[in-house]
Design a protein around this motif. Structure first.
Motif, PDB file in Angstrom:
ATOM      1  N   ILE A   5       0.276  -1.163  -0.389  1.00  0.00           N
ATOM      2  CA  ILE A   5      -0.213   0.003  -0.023  1.00  0.00           C
ATOM      3  C   ILE A   5       1.230   1.037  -0.049  1.00  0.00           C
ATOM      4  N   LYS A   6       2.041   1.354   0.723  1.00  0.00           N
ATOM      5  CA  LYS A   6       3.146   2.544   1.006  1.00  0.00           C
ATOM      6  C   LYS A   6       3.392   2.890  -0.580  1.00  0.00           C
ATOM      7  N   LYS A   7       3.948   1.462  -1.068  1.00  0.00           N
ATOM      8  CA  LYS A   7       4.374   2.061  -2.511  1.00  0.00           C
ATOM      9  C   LYS A   7       3.822   2.556  -4.402  1.00  0.00           C
ATOM     10  N   ILE A   8       2.070   2.324  -3.483  1.00  0.00           N
ATOM     11  CA  ILE A   8       1.234   2.179  -4.625  1.00  0.00           C
ATOM     12  C   ILE A   8       0.753   3.879  -4.137  1.00  0.00           C
ATOM     13  N   LEU A   9       0.053   3.749  -2.958  1.00  0.00           N
ATOM     14  CA  LEU A   9      -0.121   5.565  -2.257  1.00  0.00           C
ATOM     15  C   LEU A   9       0.389   6.345  -2.642  1.00  0.00           C
ATOM     16  N   PRO A  10       0.256   7.128  -3.018  1.00  0.00           N
ATOM     17  CA  PRO A  10       1.378   8.837  -3.047  1.00  0.00           C
ATOM     18  C   PRO A  10       1.393   9.196  -2.197  1.00  0.00           C
ATOM     19  N   SER A  11       2.677   9.747  -1.457  1.00  0.00           N
ATOM     20  CA  SER A  11       2.765   9.598   0.039  1.00  0.00           C
ATOM     21  C   SER A  11       1.882  10.776   0.908  1.00  0.00           C
ATOM     22  N   LYS A  12       1.377  12.326  -0.246  1.00  0.00           N
ATOM     23  CA  LYS A  12       0.231  12.621   0.115  1.00  0.00           C
ATOM     24  C   LYS A  12      -0.994  12.679   0.510  1.00  0.00           C
ATOM     25  N   LEU A  13      -1.336  10.773  -0.046  1.00  0.00           N
ATOM     26  CA  LEU A  13      -3.065  10.699   0.308  1.00  0.00           C
ATOM     27  C   LEU A  13      -2.703   9.781   1.651  1.00  0.00           C
ATOM     28  N   LEU A  14      -1.316   8.901   1.927  1.00  0.00           N
ATOM     29  CA  LEU A  14      -1.301   8.562   2.170  1.00  0.00           C
ATOM     30  C   LEU A  14      -1.536   8.353   3.675  1.00  0.00           C
ATOM     31  N   LEU A  15      -0.452  10.285   4.370  1.00  0.00           N
ATOM     32  CA  LEU A  15      -0.204  10.885   4.679  1.00  0.00           C
ATOM     33  C   LEU A  15      -1.776  11.343   5.454  1.00  0.00           C
ATOM     34  N   GLN A  16      -3.002  11.722   4.193  1.00  0.00           N
ATOM     35  CA  GLN A  16      -3.837  12.018   4.684  1.00  0.00           C
ATOM     36  C   GLN A  16      -4.806  10.616   5.350  1.00  0.00           C
ATOM     37  N   ILE A  17      -4.529   9.867   4.799  1.00  0.00           N
ATOM     38  CA  ILE A  17      -5.796   9.144   5.251  1.00  0.00           C
ATOM     39  C   ILE A  17      -5.283   8.433   6.857  1.00  0.00           C
TER      40      ILE A  17
END
Ligand code: FMN
Length: 359
Positions: A5-17
């Motif tokens: 998941i960390k690899k696929i998703l953009p880091s900004k979206l990850l932070l928001q999640i």
């Protein structure tokens, strides 16, 4: 999965999640913290932090049954230790009861006989249990119980040697403190958490001396459910040092690490699940306080409940599921120019709450 998941998703979206999960968690706390049932729901369905511990406790209970139903592989039997301790407590009762221990004497004697016939069992434990049983049979009134009379006859038939000096004694025979309060306070001050060590191997004989005194610490029912794993060889030393989250900055210069390991298989009931932490911590303190007398210093290192690091260390040390890392202790010869945090201590007034009956 997490890595993917960390690899696929953009880091900004990850932070928001992450922020959303954090907010939801915070918002749900007042609800789940309302009562024990809701707290149980929380830890059953939304948080598996206790899962590993629960598994280890059950593994411990399972292994307790194997150990105490006569496993030939062990050097110590927790049931024998606990029951011998109970007999000793019975022997110091005032007044001494004419008969006692009827509900556990049979299993104790069976455990002793098994230990005597096992090649692995530690001789000192057998000597202590034999002596206490002998003293017990000498002290109770065998005419009042057929069970006791039968077991005593069985015991004496074996004709093994026992040394009654390994049984309860009077307080007047206890060693008197050879230090004044002030002298002891000075001695206490010789231990401070030390993080900078000489790059020389730590003498294993000294570790043994310190563990010998650590083993004198009190433990619940004298079971001593812990072991000191000494890690002083590469590459293991480096791998384990890196696992200690609080070792940042000084992990590389630790010449010897002790992993203090608790053993859940010393217990039959989950109510005793915290005893490994209590007993091991008391022994750890005595171990660390001994080290300055041997020219050594130490730093205890935090071991939080984290599944990933727990699994890693268990794998590195070959621990079965019922054994749990309680803390790491860095040990070494201190370097004279290594800094020591001042670490101000709370005052006795802050720590004491005299409980008056009027309150
Ligand atoms: C359970 C425990 C965990 C600790 N973990 C760490 C750690 O991870 N890293 C560290 O540098 N010190 C650690 N320490 C050392 C404490 O910081 C230290 O004991 C405290 O500041 C008091 O200082 P003193 O030990 O010199 O009296 C730990 C101490 C204990 C008892």
């Amino acid at each position: 999965m997490r890595q993917l998941i960390k690899k696929i998703l953009p880091s900004k979206l990850l932070l928001q999640i992450k922020a959303l999960i954090h907010r939801t968690h915070q918002a749900s706390l007042p609800f789940f913290a309302k009562n024990p049932f809701l707290a149980k729901c929380y830890f059953s369905f939304f948080n598996n932090a206790y899962q590993r511990e629960q598994f280890s406790i059950l593994q411990g209970m399972l292994n307790y049954n194997v150990r105490t139903k006569h496993s030939a592989q062990q050097t110590s039997n927790p049931l024998l230790r606990r029951n011998t301790h109970r007999l000793e407590k019975g022997l110091i009762m005032k007044p001494l009861k004419p008969i006692f221990a009827l509900d556990y004497i049979e299993e104790t004697q069976a455990a002793l006989f098994f230990a005597i016939n096992s090649e692995q069992h530690q001789a000192d434990e057998i000597a202590w249990a034999s002596a206490v049983l002998a003293r017990f049979y000498q002290s109770v009134d065998l005419t009042q119980s057929t069970l006791l009379a039968t077991l005593a006859a069985e015991f004496y038939n074996k004709q093994f040697a026992y040394d009654l000096s390994l049984t309860p004694y009077q307080n007047s025979e206890l060693a008197k403190a050879p230090l004044s309060y002030q002298e002891f306070a000075q001695f206490i001050d010789t231990r401070r958490s030390t993080r900078w060590f000489k790059q020389s191997p730590v003498c294993r004989e000294k570790i043994k001396q310190a563990v010998t005194l650590a083993s004198q610490a009190p433990s619940a029912c004298n079971r001593q459910p812990y072991e000191f794993y000494v890690i002083d060889q590469e590459p293991l030393l480096n791998k384990v040092s890196k696992l200690a989250i609080g070792g940042g900055g000084f992990a590389d210069n630790i010449p010897c690490l002790i992993a203090l390991i608790g053993d859940y298989s010393c217990y039959e009931h989950e109510r005793d699940r915290h005893v490994i932490y209590i007993d091991a911590s008391l022994a750890a303190m005595q171990f660390m306080q001994t080290l300055p007398t041997l020219g050594l210093a130490s730093c205890p290192m935090n071991w939080p409940e984290l599944k990933v690091v727990d699994n890693k260390i268990s794998q590195l040390l070959g621990l079965p599921h019922y054994k749990k890392t309680i803390m790491l202790i860095a040990v070494g010869e201190p370097v004279s120019d290594g800094g020591i945090p001042y670490s101000q201590k709370k005052s006795a007034e802050q720590l004491i709450h005299f409980v008056n009956t009027s309150e």
